[in-house]
Design a protein around this motif. Structure first.
Motif: not given
Length: 312
Positions: A44-45, A55-56, A263-265, A288-292
């Motif tokens: 759920a997170n 995103g969708r 979720a970022g990935m 990785l930078e976006y997800a981090s």
């Protein structure tokens, strides 16, 4: 470990998330022994995280028919998550009692006879409609949900892109041998695996985490290992590993940080790579930078919902 399936291209960018939505009882600020309820559950997170990051996301789960279930439903729907594939059985919501510590979060679970693991079984037939399918969390190992998660994962691996976060949990109510076996099976099906170094040690105790990642990557997977404050590393077939440091923040909370990273990935892969997982070093670093950054946004405040990272 088996060979990874080949992902098809040109799919829509939505993500199907299958798993549990429950209520976390987390320590109240400054209140010794006092807990507050907040909606959660790793899948759920992730669904909420994808939606909050632009995103969708569609969520497949069982939502309780009690007040906690009402809270969970409002939280998911309020973030923009599609709940048309979920169900609300006449059962209560599962609870997870969180105990944050210096070396991560531990949980004690109240899972039996709850709506949380009564997943609708029609989800496998829908998997092919989505750009990616996420599986993981407690639902992957707790029946009757585990059978549904496995069926959805098999269909996603056959028809599209399956992303797995094994998210190993230990509790007296869980069979460790069976649970680890099911999570290893999910990783074998997946095209994308995100796992913490601690999860990797539990799954493959006879190998160093880096070695387990390299082995999965050499079989065609995009593998990301997270190491908390020590950053994250991506492993891609036929290329050197790529690492980024964790974003420096004043840590307020770590619950949900790994889910925000996932979720970022997923958001980045859908928006920037059209679900291609054969990334160059430069693009792996960007992911990785976006997800981090998404994970850091959760660590910097209370709650589990990420915000889009700035400067990425």
């Amino acid at each position: 470990m088996t060979e990874a399936p080949v992902a098809r291209s040109g799919r829509e960018r939505s993500v199907l998330v299958v798993g549990e939505a429950l209520v976390d009882l987390v320590p109240a600020g400054g209140g010794a022994g006092v807990r507050v309820a907040q909606p959660g559950g790793a899948p759920a997170n992730v669904a909420v995280g994808v939606a909050r990051l632009g995103g969708r996301a569609s969520f497949v789960g069982g939502i309780g028919d009690d007040a906690f279930g009402d809270t969970v439903e409002r939280w998911l729907a309020g973030a923009g998550v599609d709940l048309s594939l979920s169900a609300r059985p006449a059962l209560p919501t599962a609870l997870a009692v969180a105990d944050p510590g210096d070396h991560g979060n531990t949980y004690r679970f109240h899972l039996g006879d709850t709506a949380t693991f009564a997943l609708p079984d029609r989800a496998a037939a829908e998997a092919g409609r989505f750009g990616a399918v996420y599986a993981g969390g407690l639902a992957a190992v707790v029946e009757p949900a585990a059978a549904v998660v496995a069926a959805v994962a098999r269909e996603a691996a056959r028809s599209g892109l399956l992303a797995v976060d094994p998210n190993v949990r230990e509790d007296r109510t869980l069979d460790p041998v069976r649970s680890l076996g099911r999570l290893r099976e999910l990783c074998a099906l997946a095209r994308v695996v995100k796992a913490s170094d601690e999860d990797l040690v539990r799954l493959w105790p006879d190998a160093a985490p880096e070695a387990s990642c390299r082995e999965m990557a050499e079989r065609g997977r995009l593998v990301v290992m997270t190491r908390g404050a020590r950053g994250a590393t991506a492993y891609v077939h036929g290329a050197p590993a790529v690492s980024v440091p964790a974003r420096p923040v004043r840590v307020v909370n770590t619950i949900g940080a790994g889910d925000a990273f996932m979720a970022g990935m997923l958001t980045w892969l859908g928006a920037e790579a059209d679900w291609c997982t054969e990334l160059t070093a430069e693009r792996a670093k960007a992911m990785l930078e976006y997800a981090s950054g998404a994970a850091a946004s959760v660590c910097a405040r209370a709650g589990t919902e990420p915000s889009a990272p700035l400067g990425v």
